[in-house]
Enzyme design. Structure first.
Site, PDB file in Angstrom:
ATOM      1  N   ARG A 195      -0.435  11.042  -4.410  1.00 48.24           N
ATOM      2  CA  ARG A 195      -1.599  11.139  -3.641  1.00 48.24           C
ATOM      3  C   ARG A 195      -1.962  12.716  -3.538  1.00 48.24           C
ATOM      4  O   ARG A 195      -3.135  13.092  -3.299  1.00 48.24           O
ATOM      5  CB  ARG A 195      -1.077  10.828  -2.047  1.00 48.24           C
ATOM      6  CG  ARG A 195      -1.215   9.499  -1.908  1.00 48.24           C
ATOM      7  CD  ARG A 195      -0.578   9.175  -0.567  1.00 48.24           C
ATOM      8  NE  ARG A 195      -0.922   7.641  -0.396  1.00 48.24           N
ATOM      9  CZ  ARG A 195      -0.523   6.929   0.557  1.00 48.24           C
ATOM     10  NH1 ARG A 195       0.491   7.421   1.549  1.00 48.24           N
ATOM     11  NH2 ARG A 195      -0.785   5.642   0.847  1.00 48.24           N
ATOM     12  N   LYS A 216       6.920  -2.215   6.204  1.00 40.57           N
ATOM     13  CA  LYS A 216       6.325  -1.912   7.259  1.00 40.57           C
ATOM     14  C   LYS A 216       5.791  -3.339   7.972  1.00 40.57           C
ATOM     15  O   LYS A 216       4.692  -3.629   7.952  1.00 40.57           O
ATOM     16  CB  LYS A 216       5.057  -1.165   7.105  1.00 40.57           C
ATOM     17  CG  LYS A 216       5.339   0.147   6.768  1.00 40.57           C
ATOM     18  CD  LYS A 216       3.938   0.759   6.913  1.00 40.57           C
ATOM     19  CE  LYS A 216       4.124   2.432   6.091  1.00 40.57           C
ATOM     20  NZ  LYS A 216       3.067   2.843   5.669  1.00 40.57           N
ATOM     21  N   GLY A 234       1.619   3.703  -0.909  1.00 41.17           N
ATOM     22  CA  GLY A 234       2.595   5.003  -1.423  1.00 41.17           C
ATOM     23  C   GLY A 234       3.683   4.794  -1.975  1.00 41.17           C
ATOM     24  O   GLY A 234       3.914   5.171  -3.349  1.00 41.17           O
ATOM     25  N   GLY A 294      -1.979  -0.154   3.653  1.00 44.08           N
ATOM     26  CA  GLY A 294      -2.607  -0.841   4.579  1.00 44.08           C
ATOM     27  C   GLY A 294      -3.961  -1.011   4.436  1.00 44.08           C
ATOM     28  O   GLY A 294      -4.578  -1.916   4.840  1.00 44.08           O
TER      29      GLY A 294
HETATM   30  P1  ADP Z   1       3.789   1.050   0.822  1.00 45.29           P
HETATM   31  O1  ADP Z   1       4.148   2.435   0.961  1.00 45.29           O
HETATM   32  O2  ADP Z   1       3.726   0.737  -0.857  1.00 45.29           O
HETATM   33  O3  ADP Z   1       2.750   0.601   1.751  1.00 45.29           O
HETATM   34  P2  ADP Z   1       5.941   0.242   2.734  1.00 45.29           P
HETATM   35  O4  ADP Z   1       5.904   1.314   3.028  1.00 45.29           O
HETATM   36  O5  ADP Z   1       5.615  -1.099   3.450  1.00 45.29           O
HETATM   37  O6  ADP Z   1       5.119   0.121   1.235  1.00 45.29           O
HETATM   38  O7  ADP Z   1       7.473  -0.398   2.082  1.00 45.29           O
HETATM   39  C1  ADP Z   1       8.079   0.444   1.083  1.00 45.29           C
HETATM   40  C2  ADP Z   1       9.485   0.444   1.589  1.00 45.29           C
HETATM   41  O8  ADP Z   1      10.069  -0.716   1.631  1.00 45.29           O
HETATM   42  C3  ADP Z   1      10.725   1.269   0.341  1.00 45.29           C
HETATM   43  O9  ADP Z   1      10.967   2.258   0.877  1.00 45.29           O
HETATM   44  C4  ADP Z   1      11.645   0.055   0.113  1.00 45.29           C
HETATM   45  O10 ADP Z   1      12.920   0.614  -0.152  1.00 45.29           O
HETATM   46  C5  ADP Z   1      11.452  -0.771   1.179  1.00 45.29           C
HETATM   47  N1  ADP Z   1      11.970  -2.294   1.254  1.00 45.29           N
HETATM   48  C6  ADP Z   1      11.637  -2.990   0.245  1.00 45.29           C
HETATM   49  N2  ADP Z   1      12.365  -4.091   0.349  1.00 45.29           N
HETATM   50  C7  ADP Z   1      13.370  -3.959   1.177  1.00 45.29           C
HETATM   51  C8  ADP Z   1      14.428  -4.677   1.865  1.00 45.29           C
HETATM   52  N3  ADP Z   1      14.644  -5.950   1.334  1.00 45.29           N
HETATM   53  N4  ADP Z   1      15.208  -4.037   2.886  1.00 45.29           N
HETATM   54  C9  ADP Z   1      14.802  -3.037   3.299  1.00 45.29           C
HETATM   55  N5  ADP Z   1      13.865  -2.157   2.633  1.00 45.29           N
HETATM   56  C10 ADP Z   1      13.037  -2.648   1.743  1.00 45.29           C
HETATM   57 MG    MG Z   2       5.330   3.419   2.573  1.00 45.70          MG
END
Ligand code: ADP
Ligand code: MG
Length: 382
Positions: free
Chosen positions: A37, A191, A329, A352
């Site tokens: 980013r 999230k 991210g 999102g």
């Molecule tokens: P992005 O940033 O790509 O939009 P999110 O912020 O929603 O994605 O989610 C990313 C996080 O989700 C990572 O830090 C990862 O460790 C966590 N994650 C993925 N699978 C699990 C799980 N089964 N239990 C807990 N955390 C998880």
């Molecule tokens: Mg994230």
């Protein structure tokens, strides 16, 4: 929508640009673990400096919820950005018009330290507006939020889309104006509550919805599966049930994990059978959109599910069988680790916002740039 070429024509030499960036980078123990980013934000900063403007960067980090909390300071981000720009860059705290000359860059401390930011409060936005002369929004990935610095400012100052904002909108439009069916969405990550609601709209646009990561846990529990102490949002169980039913009604196939890898009793990744299921479903689709890692990829070996699916998508994309777009991210960080970002059709910095764009929503931050032009309150430069 006005862009930087419009701004250049308006002779903005010596003016201060309030530049909204999304610098909410993945961080572990105070260290930036993925700089995508930041790197993607540099061209707009440089372009504004090249026009002879001074730049005050507005950005958020994490969720301090309107309070000053040192763990959410932008200091590490400011330091890193300054290093990449090869320049001095002060981190300012006061909501005061800074004393910056042509070509100088400064950053305002975490904008979410102020309650008015997320409330999009008019008095706060007006105060921000006094700190600069024009508003440049380059934070596509925060454009699904109607906050003061992502939308509000466009009604107080002449507003322009930055280079990354333009690139993201053009690239996503090219893919999604007429997506090639069948379409698969892969949604994982943590999230849950912020993304679960939008799944409901997403199933109307997709033929297959694959769930993984923390997102899948809530669905598994809603179906009666014992998930132990795994990440889950219990107040979203009904929403998950509702989405499961709607998917059936809409002929959208829902793919949930069928096996998992545990860490201290918690589901941390999808297992090999789930990976095989997902890959064989991928064989039947033409377009894939992906947000959210399928496991706790930061902690090997729990990156395996994400990496294996990512490599499969990458190979199919390279063979010409698939259009693949991923964003978020942490998702981008996971794909960087898997070394596949170059092999996807497009990688968005947004998570999102990208999903909401997919749903067909007009993002408030983008809408504000479009409306900004016609709003009477807006001044002209100079
Ligand atoms: P992005 O940033 O790509 O939009 P999110 O912020 O929603 O994605 O989610 C990313 C996080 O989700 C990572 O830090 C990862 O460790 C966590 N994650 C993925 N699978 C699990 C799980 N089964 N239990 C807990 N955390 C998880
Ligand atoms: Mg994230």
């Amino acid at each position: 929508m006005k862009t930087l070429s419009d701004l250049r024509n308006e002779n903005p030499m010596g003016k201060i640009a309030l530049l909204r960036l999304d610098l909410n980078v993945p961080m572990q123990d105070g260290k930036i673990t993925d700089e995508t980013r930041i790197r993607k934000s540099l061209p707009t900063i440089k372009a504004l400096c090249d026009m002879g403007m001074a730049v005050l960067i507005l950005a958020h980090f994490g969720r301090p919820e309107g309070e000053v909390k040192s763990e959410f300071s932008l200091a590490p981000v400011a330091e890193y950005t300054a290093k990449l720009l090869k320049t001095e860059m002060p981190l300012l705290s006061a909501l005061q018009r800074p004393d910056l000359s042509s070509g100088q860059v400064a950053m305002l401390e975490n904008i979410r330290f102020h309650k008015g930011e997320e409330q999009n409060a008019p008095d706060f936005t007006a105060k921000l507006a006094e700190m600069g002369d024009v508003f440049v929004n380059d934070a596509f990935s925060a454009a699904h939020r109607a906050h003061a610095s992502t939308a509000g400012l466009a009604h107080y100052l002449p507003a322009y889309a930055g280079l990354l904002m333009e690139e993201e909108l053009n690239a996503l439009h090219a893919v999604f104006a007429k997506p090639q069916p069948p379409v698969m969405a892969i949604v994982g990550g943590s999230k849950i509550s912020t993304k679960l609601d939008l799944l409901s709209n997403l199933i109307e646009k997709t033929d297959i919805l694959v769930l993984g990561g923390g997102m899948a846990n809530t669905f598994l529990k809603a179906q009666g599966q014992d998930i132990g102490p795994s990440l889950c949002e219990d107040d979203m169980l009904d929403t998950a049930r509702h989405i499961t039913i709607k998917a059936k009604d809409m002929n959208c196939t829902l793919i949930l994990p069928v096996d998992e890898q545990l860490h201290e009793g918690k589901i941390f990744d999808i297992g090999p059978k789930s990976v095989a299921n997902i890959c064989s479903a991928i064989d039947g689709v033409k377009t894939i959109i992906w947000n959210g890692p399928l496991g706790v990829f930061e902690m090997p070996p729990f990156d395996k599910g994400t990496v294996q699916v990512a490599q499969y998508v990458a190979a199919k994309t390279q063979s010409g069988a698939l259009i693949s777009v991923a964003g978020g991210g942490d998702t981008v960080s996971a794909l960087n680790k898997a070394n596949v970002t170059e092999q996807f059709t497009y990688i968005s910095t947004a998570g999102g916002a990208f999903l909401e764009y997919m749903e067909g929503k007009v993002l408030p931050g983008v809408q504000a740039l479009i409306d900004g032009e016609t709003v009477k309150k807006s001044k002209t430069v100079g």
